[in-house]
Design a protein around this motif. Structure first.
Motif: not given
Length: 221
Positions: A24-27, A31-34, A219-221
């Motif tokens: 979950a942490l890796f996902a 997701y945040r990097r994407h 929402q922009r990001d």
């Protein structure tokens, strides 16, 4: 050495739980990097008018004892590359040089206006009162709310926010990047401010939905 089957099952369960947590942490990190990559790509795209009719905007700046921050923030807001906008500073009963800063800049910029929260009154939520006064003073249909400790990085900020405005959207939410802080106490304070801001945005977004069930929020990001 023999291990009791029940103990072995407990070990298996702990290992499986740790694997799920790590996955979950890796996902979340992926997701945040994407999202960050997508935001940077969106910010780097060239702005094209294509005959777009830019709406009139009012930038509402809520300031309380922020004369020094206004010295840096207001010039960046007043030099935005946008055809029709105004800047409204709400002085929330400041006792510093806020009034002098605004009056000096008003001599150079006709689109800078000021209103204030009267000193001496009993106000439970100063920010809420200042926001209400700023909205009432604004002459445009669309308002952008910003605080003096946050400044646009480029003169395209206003266009990049306004390009998402259309008849189907009632609220556009943007985010700010924080300069790297080495002081742990300041970092904790910044995180607390972010948490408060996110809570307020969620509350206002809920109010928008209740007021208009068909409202769409970008929402922009």
């Amino acid at each position: 050495m023999t291990i009791d089957p029940s103990t072995l099952y407990i070990y298996y369960g702990i290992a499986a739980g740790m694997a799920v947590i790590l996955s979950a942490l890796f996902a979340v990190l992926i997701y945040r990097r994407h999202k960050l990559k997508k935001l940077k790509e969106d910010q780097s795209l060239p702005l094209e008018d294509n005959g777009k009719e830019w709406p009139r905007l009012s930038i509402v700046v809520i300031s309380q004892e922020h004369a020094v921050a206004l010295e840096e923030c207001l010039p960046t807001l007043l030099r935005q590359d946008y055809p029709n906008y105004e800047v409204v500073v709400v002085d929330a009963a400041s006792t510093d040089d806020t009034d002098d800063v605004i009056k000096r800049l008003q001599k150079e910029h006709d689109n800078l206006r000021r209103t204030f929260v009267p000193a001496g009154g009993k106000v439970q939520d100063m920010n809420a009162m200042a926001l209400m006064l700023g909205m009432r003073c604004a002459r445009a249909e669309w308002c952008l709310v910003i605080f003096p400790d946050c400044s646009p990085e480029t003169d395209e900020w206003l266009r990049r926010m306004a390009r998402h405005i259309n008849e189907d959207i009632d609220l556009v939410i943007g985010t700010a990047t924080q300069k790297k802080l080495k002081n742990l106490c300041l970092r904790k304070q910044v995180l607390a401010q972010y948490h408060y801001s996110i809570t307020q945005m969620e509350r206002h977004a809920k109010n928008v939905r209740e007021w208009s069930p068909q409202a769409r929020i970008y929402q922009r990001d």
